[in-house]
Each structure stands twice: as C-alpha cells, then as structure tokens.
Design a protein around this motif. Structure first.
Motif, short mmCIF file in Angstrom:
data_model
loop_
_atom_site.label_atom_id
_atom_site.label_comp_id
_atom_site.label_asym_id
_atom_site.label_seq_id
_atom_site.Cartn_x
_atom_site.Cartn_y
_atom_site.Cartn_z
N ASP A 266 0.84 -1.20 0.00
CA ASP A 266 0.00 0.00 0.00
C ASP A 266 0.88 1.25 0.00
O ASP A 266 2.11 1.16 -0.10
N GLU A 267 0.24 2.41 0.11
CA GLU A 267 0.97 3.68 0.05
C GLU A 267 1.96 3.87 1.21
O GLU A 267 2.89 4.68 1.13
N ARG A 268 1.80 3.11 2.29
CA ARG A 268 2.74 3.17 3.43
C ARG A 268 3.80 2.08 3.33
O ARG A 268 4.53 1.85 4.29
N ASP A 269 3.86 1.40 2.20
CA ASP A 269 4.80 0.30 1.96
C ASP A 269 4.51 -0.91 2.85
O ASP A 269 5.38 -1.73 3.10
N GLU A 270 3.28 -1.02 3.32
CA GLU A 270 2.85 -2.18 4.11
C GLU A 270 2.35 -3.26 3.15
O GLU A 270 1.79 -2.96 2.10
N ALA A 271 2.53 -4.52 3.54
CA ALA A 271 2.01 -5.62 2.74
C ALA A 271 0.49 -5.53 2.68
O ALA A 271 -0.17 -5.46 3.71
N ALA A 272 -0.05 -5.51 1.46
CA ALA A 272 -1.50 -5.38 1.27
C ALA A 272 -2.12 -6.62 0.64
O ALA A 272 -3.33 -6.77 0.64
N GLY A 273 -1.31 -7.49 0.09
CA GLY A 273 -1.83 -8.68 -0.57
C GLY A 273 -0.76 -9.30 -1.44
O GLY A 273 0.41 -8.92 -1.38
N PHE A 274 -1.20 -10.27 -2.25
CA PHE A 274 -0.27 -10.99 -3.09
C PHE A 274 -0.83 -11.08 -4.51
O PHE A 274 -2.02 -11.15 -4.71
N LEU A 275 0.08 -11.11 -5.46
CA LEU A 275 -0.27 -11.33 -6.86
C LEU A 275 0.38 -12.64 -7.28
O LEU A 275 1.59 -12.81 -7.12
#
Length: 86
Positions: A72-81
């Motif tokens: 995300d915009e805070r460089d936090e893990a948001a998911g996987f592709l």
C-alpha cells in the motif's frame, strides 16, 4: 478475471468473495503456498515454483507460479499477486 475462469472452469460468480483453497490440488498444497506467501514479506517476489491446482472438473494440473507482494501507500504488505503458467 477471464483467464482464471477459463483455466479453472468456474464462473466469476462462483469465485468472487470465496477463498482460493478449492483451486489447489488439496488442502496440503493450499497450506504450503499460503505459508510460503506469508514468508515473502521481506522480499518482493519469488522465483517460479511448482504449484498444483485443481479445475472445477476435478482435473489436476501443475503450474509454474511466481508470487509477488502488493504494497500500500505506506509500503505495508497489502496482498499478493500470483502469476501462473500452465
């Protein structure tokens, strides 16, 4: 997406909002890949690894899959592709 519906044989309505576990060969394969993806947080992506899936018809098929982390915009893990080649 249309590629997933074509490859796995499910309609979009059958997949939206559902866990991905039924797409794997079995529960052990789903757990293996979920555990692997969770360990990815320190890296951006993986080398291709073999992942075995199951189509709606029951047919089992191997793929070469690369897993990338989405941030995300805070460089936090948001998911996987997951990018799979069969």
């Amino acid at each position: 997406n249309t590629a997933v519906t074509r490859v796995f044989g499910y309609a979009q309505e059958e997949l939206i909002g559902q866990a991905s576990n039924p797409l794997y060969k079995d529960q052990a394969e789903a757990l293996r890949i979920q555990t692997f993806a969770q360990g990815l947080k320190a890296r951006e992506s993986t080398e291709p690894l073999e992942v075995t899936f199951r189509r709606k018809s029951g047919e089992i098929f191997p793929t070469n899959t690369t897993i990338s982390i989405l941030r995300d915009e805070r460089d936090e893990a948001a998911g996987f592709l997951f990018l799979s080649r069969d």
